[in-house]
Design a protein around this motif. Structure first.
Motif, PDB file in Angstrom:
ATOM      1  N   GLY A  17       4.342  77.760 -26.127  1.00 34.42           N
ATOM      2  CA  GLY A  17       4.689  77.438 -24.750  1.00 34.42           C
ATOM      3  C   GLY A  17       6.165  77.532 -24.432  1.00 34.42           C
ATOM      4  N   ASP A  18       7.001  77.970 -25.392  1.00 35.64           N
ATOM      5  CA  ASP A  18       8.448  78.003 -25.156  1.00 35.64           C
ATOM      6  C   ASP A  18       8.854  79.201 -24.304  1.00 35.64           C
ATOM      7  N   LEU A  19       9.864  78.990 -23.461  1.00 35.81           N
ATOM      8  CA  LEU A  19      10.412  80.061 -22.632  1.00 35.81           C
ATOM      9  C   LEU A  19      11.410  80.852 -23.477  1.00 35.81           C
ATOM     10  N   PHE A  20      11.078  82.085 -23.793  1.00 34.90           N
ATOM     11  CA  PHE A  20      11.943  82.891 -24.664  1.00 34.90           C
ATOM     12  C   PHE A  20      12.659  84.008 -23.912  1.00 34.90           C
ATOM     13  N   TRP A  21      12.493  84.088 -22.591  1.00 29.25           N
ATOM     14  CA  TRP A  21      13.059  85.212 -21.835  1.00 29.25           C
ATOM     15  C   TRP A  21      14.343  84.842 -21.068  1.00 29.25           C
ATOM     16  N   GLU A  22      14.914  83.675 -21.367  1.00 30.17           N
ATOM     17  CA  GLU A  22      16.162  83.283 -20.716  1.00 30.17           C
ATOM     18  C   GLU A  22      17.280  83.196 -21.760  1.00 30.17           C
ATOM     19  N   ARG A 197      12.939  72.008 -21.792  1.00 28.43           N
ATOM     20  CA  ARG A 197      13.010  71.657 -23.207  1.00 28.43           C
ATOM     21  C   ARG A 197      11.912  72.356 -24.001  1.00 28.43           C
ATOM     22  N   PRO A 198      12.279  73.051 -25.098  1.00 29.05           N
ATOM     23  CA  PRO A 198      11.260  73.684 -25.945  1.00 29.05           C
ATOM     24  C   PRO A 198      10.375  72.651 -26.630  1.00 29.05           C
ATOM     25  N   SER A 199       9.346  73.159 -27.266  1.00 23.93           N
ATOM     26  CA  SER A 199       8.392  72.296 -27.948  1.00 23.93           C
ATOM     27  C   SER A 199       9.026  71.587 -29.147  1.00 23.93           C
ATOM     28  N   VAL A 200       8.692  70.320 -29.327  1.00 23.68           N
ATOM     29  CA  VAL A 200       9.044  69.605 -30.553  1.00 23.68           C
ATOM     30  C   VAL A 200       7.835  69.577 -31.484  1.00 23.68           C
ATOM     31  N   SER A 267       1.166  82.460 -32.462  1.00 21.51           N
ATOM     32  CA  SER A 267       1.750  81.156 -32.732  1.00 21.51           C
ATOM     33  C   SER A 267       0.661  80.195 -33.192  1.00 21.51           C
ATOM     34  N   ARG A 268       0.925  79.511 -34.301  1.00 17.39           N
ATOM     35  CA  ARG A 268      -0.053  78.553 -34.838  1.00 17.39           C
ATOM     36  C   ARG A 268       0.249  77.137 -34.368  1.00 17.39           C
ATOM     37  N   PHE A 269       1.310  76.958 -33.599  1.00 17.65           N
ATOM     38  CA  PHE A 269       1.915  75.641 -33.540  1.00 17.65           C
ATOM     39  C   PHE A 269       1.560  74.800 -32.317  1.00 17.65           C
ATOM     40  N   ASP A 270       1.278  75.407 -31.203  1.00 13.23           N
ATOM     41  CA  ASP A 270       0.785  74.669 -30.051  1.00 13.23           C
ATOM     42  C   ASP A 270       0.370  75.677 -29.003  1.00 13.23           C
ATOM     43  N   THR A 271       0.004  75.231 -27.842  1.00 13.18           N
ATOM     44  CA  THR A 271      -0.416  76.132 -26.772  1.00 13.18           C
ATOM     45  C   THR A 271       0.428  75.848 -25.531  1.00 13.18           C
ATOM     46  N   VAL A 272       0.201  76.678 -24.523  1.00 17.76           N
ATOM     47  CA  VAL A 272       0.963  76.531 -23.288  1.00 17.76           C
ATOM     48  C   VAL A 272       0.795  75.115 -22.743  1.00 17.76           C
ATOM     49  N   SER A 316      -1.731  85.040 -23.171  1.00 15.75           N
ATOM     50  CA  SER A 316      -2.855  85.651 -23.876  1.00 15.75           C
ATOM     51  C   SER A 316      -3.161  84.829 -25.123  1.00 15.75           C
ATOM     52  N   ARG A 317      -4.422  84.540 -25.342  1.00 19.26           N
ATOM     53  CA  ARG A 317      -4.854  83.731 -26.500  1.00 19.26           C
ATOM     54  C   ARG A 317      -4.119  82.397 -26.570  1.00 19.26           C
ATOM     55  N   GLY A 318      -3.847  81.807 -25.415  1.00 20.85           N
ATOM     56  CA  GLY A 318      -3.231  80.494 -25.373  1.00 20.85           C
ATOM     57  C   GLY A 318      -1.733  80.474 -25.562  1.00 20.85           C
ATOM     58  N   ALA A 319      -1.092  81.658 -25.689  1.00 21.79           N
ATOM     59  CA  ALA A 319       0.350  81.718 -25.907  1.00 21.79           C
ATOM     60  C   ALA A 319       1.016  82.556 -24.831  1.00 21.79           C
TER      61      ALA A 319
END
Length: 333
Positions: A17-22, A197-200, A267-272, A316-319
């Motif tokens: 769910g992290d914003l990686f395009w900024e 804030r990104p995912s913890v 990503s195995r770690f969480d979803t949007v 896509s696929r929850g990410a």
């Protein structure tokens, strides 16, 4: 590496769910007062390249690309700015600012259109430190992306934008288009802070799942930075409010891209997270099929803060696999 956010230390894949395009490490000079490129006006694009190792990285090649305003980016879509790579030496535990050796002439667009996305990649081929998933910042630390535009609009103003998207997988896939929105006092976060804030939970789960000591260390450091560094003060819109501000008005299927898909690990770690709101039912796309979507953004009558920031995402696929941010400076009489 080129960072995707203020806590990026190179661990991949990024939480879903992290914003990686900024990316705070890509910018330009020669644009307008907000840092937007101006069509037909030469601009210089810069990237900040990091070496977090204990040895000198040399030679490091840095390449710059642009692409039509897009969410998910197919491998064949980016166009290189010029034909020459920048070549630099990056000392250990430091960063170097690199200028694109060729001026960029941004495409001339019609009024109200979003500007092109910018990408930068870095590689050190002598040591084998090269991108493995080209043009995918969420899966590869050698690439970063800047999909961000600032516009001005008055209360009740409605703006329409078209973005490209595509199925990045070599198989039929469902693609969801989502949005999040918030009121802010400033359009961008500080270089080492966050607009959102990104995912913890993502890094913590990665630590639990990892069997590699170096990967565990990177995720632990990321979690610490996420908690330590400031998130820009904002007032997030509720889901019902997001749907009033952002509307998907049209979607058009396109052709199949002539390229091979290089898909990073999911990503195995969480979803949007819950901050993103679905705008419509999922769209079925064939392998590498392109499409376009037209969004409408309506500025509310009342504004608790001067900036309305809208994050558009392809999921896509929850990410999240691609995104674009529009920061609206609200003009009041």
């Amino acid at each position: 590496m080129i960072r995707s956010d203020g806590a990026d230390l190179g661990a991949r894949p990024m939480p879903a769910g992290d914003l990686f395009w900024e990316s705070p490490d890509i910018w330009l000079t020669g644009g307008d007062q907000y840092g937007n490129p101006v069509g037909g006006q030469p601009a210089t694009v810069f990237a900040r390249v990091w070496n977090l190792g204990t040895l000198v990285a040399a030679p490091v090649f840095v390449d710059f690309f642009f692409i039509a305003p897009s969410l998910g980016i197919l491998p064949s879509a980016p166009k290189q700015i010029g034909v020459k790579s920048a070549c630099v030496v990056v000392p250990p535990l430091s960063a170097v600012v690199v200028a694109c050796p060729t001026p960029w002439i941004p495409p001339i667009t019609g009024g109200g259109e979003l500007h092109s996305c910018l990408l930068a990649t870095c590689s050190a081929p002598i040591t084998g430190d090269v991108p493995k998933v080209p043009f995918n910042p969420a899966a590869d630390r050698h690439t970063a992306q800047h999909n961000y535009m600032v516009v001005e609009a008055g209360a009740s103003k409605e703006m329409s934008f078209t973005l490209h998207l595509g199925n990045l997988e070599p198989r039929l896939a469902s693609v969801e288009l989502m949005a999040a929105a918030s009121w802010r006092t400033h359009p961008k976060a500080p270089q080492d802070g966050f607009s959102t804030r990104p995912s913890v939970i993502g890094p913590v789960n990665a630590i639990r799942d990892s069997t590699k000591s170096n990967e565990t260390r990177l995720w632990a450091q990321r979690a610490a930075l996420v908690l330590e560094r400031p998130e820009q003060a904002h007032q997030a819109l509720r889901r019902d409010e997001v749907r009033q501000v952002v509307t998907l008005t049209a979607a058009k299927l396109g052709h199949i891209a002539r390229s091979s898909a290089i898909v990073g690990p999911p990503s195995r770690f969480d979803t949007v997270g819950p901050s993103f709101t679905p705008l419509a039912d999922a769209i079925e796309l064939k392998a590498l099929q392109q499409a376009s979507a037209t969004f409408s953004i309506s500025v509310p009558e009342s504004a608790p803060h001067p900036w309305l920031v809208v994050n558009l995402a392809q999921v896509s696929r929850g990410a999240i696999v691609g995104g674009y941010t529009v920061a609206v400076r609200t003009l009041r009489p």
